[in-house]
Design a protein around this motif. Sequence first.
Motif, PDB file in Angstrom:
ATOM      1  N   ARG A   1       0.824  -1.211   0.000  1.00  0.00           N
ATOM      2  CA  ARG A   1       0.000   0.000   0.000  1.00  0.00           C
ATOM      3  C   ARG A   1       0.863   1.269   0.000  1.00  0.00           C
ATOM      4  O   ARG A   1       0.486   2.266  -0.612  1.00  0.00           O
ATOM      5  CB  ARG A   1      -0.954  -0.027   1.196  1.00  0.00           C
ATOM      6  N   SER A   2       2.013   1.210   0.673  1.00  0.00           N
ATOM      7  CA  SER A   2       2.922   2.367   0.648  1.00  0.00           C
ATOM      8  C   SER A   2       3.379   2.606  -0.782  1.00  0.00           C
ATOM      9  O   SER A   2       3.414   3.754  -1.261  1.00  0.00           O
ATOM     10  CB  SER A   2       4.151   2.109   1.519  1.00  0.00           C
ATOM     11  N   MET A   3       3.749   1.523  -1.473  1.00  0.00           N
ATOM     12  CA  MET A   3       4.235   1.661  -2.848  1.00  0.00           C
ATOM     13  C   MET A   3       3.122   2.156  -3.762  1.00  0.00           C
ATOM     14  O   MET A   3       3.340   3.026  -4.614  1.00  0.00           O
ATOM     15  CB  MET A   3       4.752   0.301  -3.347  1.00  0.00           C
ATOM     16  N   GLU A   4       1.925   1.617  -3.589  1.00  0.00           N
ATOM     17  CA  GLU A   4       0.817   2.030  -4.457  1.00  0.00           C
ATOM     18  C   GLU A   4       0.429   3.487  -4.203  1.00  0.00           C
ATOM     19  O   GLU A   4       0.101   4.228  -5.137  1.00  0.00           O
ATOM     20  CB  GLU A   4      -0.383   1.090  -4.244  1.00  0.00           C
ATOM     21  N   THR A   5       0.473   3.889  -2.931  1.00  0.00           N
ATOM     22  CA  THR A   5       0.144   5.285  -2.605  1.00  0.00           C
ATOM     23  C   THR A   5       1.154   6.230  -3.257  1.00  0.00           C
ATOM     24  O   THR A   5       0.779   7.213  -3.906  1.00  0.00           O
ATOM     25  CB  THR A   5       0.186   5.495  -1.071  1.00  0.00           C
ATOM     26  N   ARG A   6       2.429   5.899  -3.106  1.00  0.00           N
ATOM     27  CA  ARG A   6       3.476   6.777  -3.643  1.00  0.00           C
ATOM     28  C   ARG A   6       3.433   6.782  -5.175  1.00  0.00           C
ATOM     29  O   ARG A   6       3.595   7.840  -5.800  1.00  0.00           O
ATOM     30  CB  ARG A   6       4.843   6.288  -3.142  1.00  0.00           C
ATOM     31  N   ALA A   7       3.194   5.602  -5.777  1.00  0.00           N
ATOM     32  CA  ALA A   7       3.148   5.532  -7.242  1.00  0.00           C
ATOM     33  C   ALA A   7       1.985   6.367  -7.775  1.00  0.00           C
ATOM     34  O   ALA A   7       2.132   7.128  -8.751  1.00  0.00           O
ATOM     35  CB  ALA A   7       3.008   4.077  -7.685  1.00  0.00           C
ATOM     36  N   ALA A   8       0.820   6.250  -7.135  1.00  0.00           N
ATOM     37  CA  ALA A   8      -0.353   7.021  -7.581  1.00  0.00           C
ATOM     38  C   ALA A   8      -0.081   8.517  -7.462  1.00  0.00           C
ATOM     39  O   ALA A   8      -0.470   9.316  -8.331  1.00  0.00           O
ATOM     40  CB  ALA A   8      -1.568   6.630  -6.733  1.00  0.00           C
ATOM     41  N   TRP A   9       0.601   8.874  -6.400  1.00  0.00           N
ATOM     42  CA  TRP A   9       0.938  10.291  -6.142  1.00  0.00           C
ATOM     43  C   TRP A   9       1.887  10.806  -7.244  1.00  0.00           C
ATOM     44  O   TRP A   9       1.689  11.883  -7.816  1.00  0.00           O
ATOM     45  CB  TRP A   9       1.585  10.365  -4.763  1.00  0.00           C
ATOM     46  N   ILE A  10       2.918  10.009  -7.549  1.00  0.00           N
ATOM     47  CA  ILE A  10       3.873  10.389  -8.596  1.00  0.00           C
ATOM     48  C   ILE A  10       3.162  10.526  -9.938  1.00  0.00           C
ATOM     49  O   ILE A  10       3.326  11.520 -10.663  1.00  0.00           O
ATOM     50  CB  ILE A  10       5.008   9.332  -8.694  1.00  0.00           C
ATOM     51  N   ASN A  11       2.339   9.526 -10.272  1.00  0.00           N
ATOM     52  CA  ASN A  11       1.656   9.537 -11.580  1.00  0.00           C
ATOM     53  C   ASN A  11       0.695  10.717 -11.689  1.00  0.00           C
ATOM     54  O   ASN A  11       0.561  11.343 -12.746  1.00  0.00           O
ATOM     55  CB  ASN A  11       0.902   8.220 -11.787  1.00  0.00           C
ATOM     56  N   GLU A  12       0.034  11.026 -10.571  1.00  0.00           N
ATOM     57  CA  GLU A  12      -0.932  12.141 -10.567  1.00  0.00           C
ATOM     58  C   GLU A  12      -0.228  13.484 -10.799  1.00  0.00           C
ATOM     59  O   GLU A  12      -0.794  14.392 -11.405  1.00  0.00           O
ATOM     60  CB  GLU A  12      -1.637  12.142  -9.205  1.00  0.00           C
ATOM     61  N   THR A  13       1.005  13.572 -10.354  1.00  0.00           N
ATOM     62  CA  THR A  13       1.723  14.851 -10.486  1.00  0.00           C
ATOM     63  C   THR A  13       2.676  14.849 -11.684  1.00  0.00           C
ATOM     64  O   THR A  13       3.655  15.584 -11.714  1.00  0.00           O
ATOM     65  CB  THR A  13       2.505  15.153  -9.189  1.00  0.00           C
ATOM     66  N   GLY A  14       2.411  13.990 -12.667  1.00  0.00           N
ATOM     67  CA  GLY A  14       3.134  14.078 -13.943  1.00  0.00           C
ATOM     68  C   GLY A  14       4.242  13.074 -14.138  1.00  0.00           C
ATOM     69  O   GLY A  14       4.885  13.044 -15.184  1.00  0.00           O
ATOM     70  N   GLY A  15       4.525  12.234 -13.131  1.00  0.00           N
ATOM     71  CA  GLY A  15       5.546  11.193 -13.303  1.00  0.00           C
ATOM     72  C   GLY A  15       6.829  11.508 -12.564  1.00  0.00           C
ATOM     73  O   GLY A  15       6.954  12.548 -11.903  1.00  0.00           O
ATOM     74  N   TYR A  16       7.797  10.568 -12.682  1.00  0.00           N
ATOM     75  CA  TYR A  16       9.089  10.709 -11.985  1.00  0.00           C
ATOM     76  C   TYR A  16      10.173  11.017 -13.005  1.00  0.00           C
ATOM     77  O   TYR A  16      10.302  10.324 -14.018  1.00  0.00           O
ATOM     78  CB  TYR A  16       9.414   9.400 -11.240  1.00  0.00           C
ATOM     79  N   ASP A  17      10.939  12.041 -12.737  1.00  0.00           N
ATOM     80  CA  ASP A  17      11.945  12.506 -13.692  1.00  0.00           C
ATOM     81  C   ASP A  17      13.212  11.648 -13.608  1.00  0.00           C
ATOM     82  O   ASP A  17      13.924  11.670 -12.608  1.00  0.00           O
ATOM     83  CB  ASP A  17      12.273  13.977 -13.387  1.00  0.00           C
ATOM     84  N   ILE A  18      13.444  10.883 -14.666  1.00  0.00           N
ATOM     85  CA  ILE A  18      14.683  10.090 -14.732  1.00  0.00           C
ATOM     86  C   ILE A  18      15.402  10.464 -16.033  1.00  0.00           C
ATOM     87  O   ILE A  18      14.889  10.185 -17.125  1.00  0.00           O
ATOM     88  CB  ILE A  18      14.389   8.573 -14.691  1.00  0.00           C
ATOM     89  N   GLY A  19      16.511  11.110 -15.926  1.00  0.00           N
ATOM     90  CA  GLY A  19      17.293  11.508 -17.098  1.00  0.00           C
ATOM     91  C   GLY A  19      16.527  12.421 -18.035  1.00  0.00           C
ATOM     92  O   GLY A  19      16.674  12.322 -19.266  1.00  0.00           O
ATOM     93  N   GLY A  20      15.669  13.263 -17.507  1.00  0.00           N
ATOM     94  CA  GLY A  20      14.926  14.213 -18.326  1.00  0.00           C
ATOM     95  C   GLY A  20      13.634  13.660 -18.904  1.00  0.00           C
ATOM     96  O   GLY A  20      12.886  14.368 -19.574  1.00  0.00           O
ATOM     97  N   THR A  21      13.349  12.385 -18.677  1.00  0.00           N
ATOM     98  CA  THR A  21      12.084  11.783 -19.144  1.00  0.00           C
ATOM     99  C   THR A  21      11.194  11.510 -17.938  1.00  0.00           C
ATOM    100  O   THR A  21      11.676  11.018 -16.913  1.00  0.00           O
ATOM    101  CB  THR A  21      12.358  10.447 -19.877  1.00  0.00           C
ATOM    102  N   MET A  22       9.918  11.851 -18.088  1.00  0.00           N
ATOM    103  CA  MET A  22       8.985  11.611 -16.986  1.00  0.00           C
ATOM    104  C   MET A  22       8.410  10.190 -17.115  1.00  0.00           C
ATOM    105  O   MET A  22       7.866   9.833 -18.164  1.00  0.00           O
ATOM    106  CB  MET A  22       7.836  12.635 -17.005  1.00  0.00           C
ATOM    107  N   TYR A  23       8.550   9.407 -16.075  1.00  0.00           N
ATOM    108  CA  TYR A  23       8.055   8.020 -16.071  1.00  0.00           C
ATOM    109  C   TYR A  23       6.857   7.876 -15.133  1.00  0.00           C
ATOM    110  O   TYR A  23       6.893   8.390 -14.005  1.00  0.00           O
ATOM    111  CB  TYR A  23       9.150   7.064 -15.595  1.00  0.00           C
ATOM    112  N   ASP A  24       5.837   7.162 -15.619  1.00  0.00           N
ATOM    113  CA  ASP A  24       4.781   6.717 -14.703  1.00  0.00           C
ATOM    114  C   ASP A  24       5.283   5.461 -13.997  1.00  0.00           C
ATOM    115  O   ASP A  24       6.001   4.655 -14.594  1.00  0.00           O
ATOM    116  CB  ASP A  24       3.498   6.393 -15.476  1.00  0.00           C
ATOM    117  N   ILE A  25       4.894   5.305 -12.756  1.00  0.00           N
ATOM    118  CA  ILE A  25       5.358   4.156 -11.971  1.00  0.00           C
ATOM    119  C   ILE A  25       4.212   3.153 -11.843  1.00  0.00           C
ATOM    120  O   ILE A  25       3.098   3.509 -11.450  1.00  0.00           O
ATOM    121  CB  ILE A  25       5.825   4.593 -10.558  1.00  0.00           C
ATOM    122  N   GLU A  26       4.505   1.900 -12.185  1.00  0.00           N
ATOM    123  CA  GLU A  26       3.503   0.833 -12.027  1.00  0.00           C
ATOM    124  C   GLU A  26       4.028  -0.196 -11.025  1.00  0.00           C
ATOM    125  O   GLU A  26       5.158  -0.670 -11.148  1.00  0.00           O
ATOM    126  CB  GLU A  26       3.241   0.143 -13.375  1.00  0.00           C
TER     127      GLU A  26
END
Lengths: 289, 395
Positions: free
Chosen positions: B52-77
Amino acid sequence: MEQILANGLYLGAQYALIALGLTLIFSLMNVLNFAHGQMYVFGGFVTYTVVAQWGLPFIVGLVSSAVILAVMGALIEKFLFRPVIRKSKRDESTMLLAAGIAFFLDAVILLLFGEKQRGVPKIVDGVFNWDMRLIMPYDRILIGVLAIALIVGFIALMQYTKAGRAMRALAQDRMAAQLMGVDVDRYSMIGFALGALLAGLVGGLLVTITGINLGMGGPTSIKAFMMIMIGGAGVISGAIAGGFILGMMESIGLTVLAVYGDITYLAIFASLMVFLAFRPQGLMGKPWG
Amino acid sequence: MLRRTLLKTSALAAVASIAMLGTAFAENPVLKIGFVGVTSGPAAAWGTSNQRSMETRAAWINETGGYDIGGTMYDIEIVSFDDQKDPKRAIAGMEQMAQEGIHYVVGPNVDDGAAAVRPVAEQNGIMYFPYAFPKELYTAPASNAVLGMVANYQSGPAIYKYLMENNGVKKVAFIAGNESDPLSQRDSGSAAAKALGLEVVSDSVTYQMDTTDFTPVLLPVIQSAPDLLVLSGVSPANAPQLIRSARELGYTGLISTETAQDAAVLQEGAGELANGFISVGGASTPELASDMMREFVERYTAMFGEYNDESNTKVYALEYILATIAANPAAMTDVEAFKATMDTFEAPNPYMVGDAKLKYVGTTSFGQKRQVSVPLVVNVFNNGAFETMFVAQVD
C-alpha cells in the motif's frame, strides 16, 4: 495441576463448540466443510465491527454474528452445495467446492475487514487468582461458561425439538428420513445454517479473548478436523469429546513438554496417527460411516 | 431517426473517449517496480503496508506528472505478488518479476523467503529490498539484496542498553514463535543481551504461530522473574495477546520487541495492559516528519481507509530505488550500474525535516553498503498511541 485442568477445560469448551458445527454439517450432508474456519473468522469480524466500530453492546455483536453466519450458511447450502450434490455423485466435488468457498471467504474478509489483527475490549475486567495455583481472567471464565451453555443448548435443540429430531433422522439415514416425510432440502439447509451459526458464535465469543485476523481460518479448520477425527466424524457427542480431549492434551503438553521446546503439537499429531491406526472411525464413530 | 443519431453520437463519443484514454496512458513511459511479500495470513500486515505504501506513492507520482529520470517523466507501475509467507511462492513471485522484465523488487518480508529468492534475483539481474535479517544476504559475495529497515541485531542492543542505563534492567527473558524469523531474532537478541552483561533467565520457550491462549505458554517464562520480557520477532497479531496474558499472570516488568507494531491493534487487543510496551517504530515521529511525510499519510489514508504506522518505514524502499535510478539512469535496466551508484549515492530525504539524507549504509554490519538509511525510532505505547522513547541512526 489446577492450572493445567482449568486451561484444558477452557480450551476444550471453545474447541468443542467449533467442532460441533463442522460435525453437524458432515453428519447431515456428508460434506467436509473446509470453509468452517473462515466462517469462524467472519463471525469474529462481524462482532468486532458491531462492538468496536459501531460502539454497540457485545450481545448485539454476538447475535449479529450468529444471524449473519446463519443466513450465509443457508445461502451457501441452497445455491452452492445443493446443486453440486444433486448433479455430482463424487465426494470430491463437494470437497473442492468447500475449499473454493474457503479461499473466496478469505478474499472477502480481506476486502471487507482488512489485513490487521482486530479485537474488542475485555467484556469483564479482573483476574481470578487462587494463591498463584490457579490464575484465570474473569473474561475467560465467562467465555468458557457461555461456550458450555451453548453446547448444552445445542444438545437440547437436537434432542427435544422437531427440527432437531428431523436432523438426527437425516444424519442416521437420509433415504429413510425422506421416506418418512422429512423435507430433506429444508433440514439440510437448516443444518448448514446452524453449523455456520455455531462457527459465527465462537468467532464472536473469542474475539474478546484472542482477537481475530485473516489468517486464523485455516488453522482453526485443521484443529476442528482433528477434533472430529478423535471423536468420530458426524457424531455430536464425539465432537464434544474430541474438543475437550484436544484442549486437555494441548494444556498438558504446553506445561509438561515446555522444557523440551515446542513439541506439543508434534506429540499430539503423533498420538493421533497411532490412535487412528487402531481406531480409524474415532472414539464414537461407527466403522460403517 | 433521432434514435439512430443518438446511437451514432454515443458510439463516436465512446470511440473518442477510448482513444483519448489511450493517449493519456501513453503519455509517459512506464517503469515497473515489483513487490513480492506476504499480504495474507497472520503476517499480512507486514506486506500489505509495503504494497500500500508503494501504491500510494506511485499514484501520487503519476498524478503529479511522473518521476523525472534523465529528463524523461516516467509513470510508476507497481506489480505485486502475495507469497503467503511461503518460500516456494516467493521464488515463483520473483520468477514472475523476471519474466515481466522488472529489475527492482521490494520484499520479501521474512527470512526464509528472502533467502529463497536470492538465486533467482542474482541470475535475472534483480535488486531486491527484503525486510529480513540474515547477514549472508547482505555480505559479500551476495550483492543484490538491500535491507529495507533496521535489523533486530542493530536495534536490540540499543534498546537493552537504554533500559539497563535508564530502568535498571538486569534480568531478561525471551519468548519466540516457532518460525525461522522469531527464532533467529531470539538467538541474536539473547547473544546481544549476554554481551551487554545482562542475565538471560529464559530463552527456550516458544509457541505455535496459531496459538490462541498464551497463558500456559507464558507461565514458565513469568516464573523466571525477568525485569524485561522480550517478544522476539513477534507478529502484530500475537503481540497484544502475549502482552495481555503476561499482565494477567501478574507480570509487572518491562515488555519489548524489535519488530514494528501497530498502535490501533495494540489498543484493541490489550488496551491499557499494553501501556509501557516498547517496540521499534516506523521511521518517523511527529518531530521528524516533513510536510511530504504528512501528505503521504493523508494520501495513504484516503486510498485505503486506515494508515499503518509501519508505512513510516515502508515508504522508503520505493523512494530509494527511484532516487538511485534518477542519479544514474543507466541503472534502469542495469543493476551493476545501480550497485556502483549505491556507494556514493546521496539525496535529500523528503520525508524528514532538516538536512537528513537518503544514503546507503550497512558497512559496519555487512562490510558493504547494502542497507537503506532510515532512523531507528524506539517507541513506548501509552493510552492508544506511541510516544518516542529515543531516536538513533545505524551506520
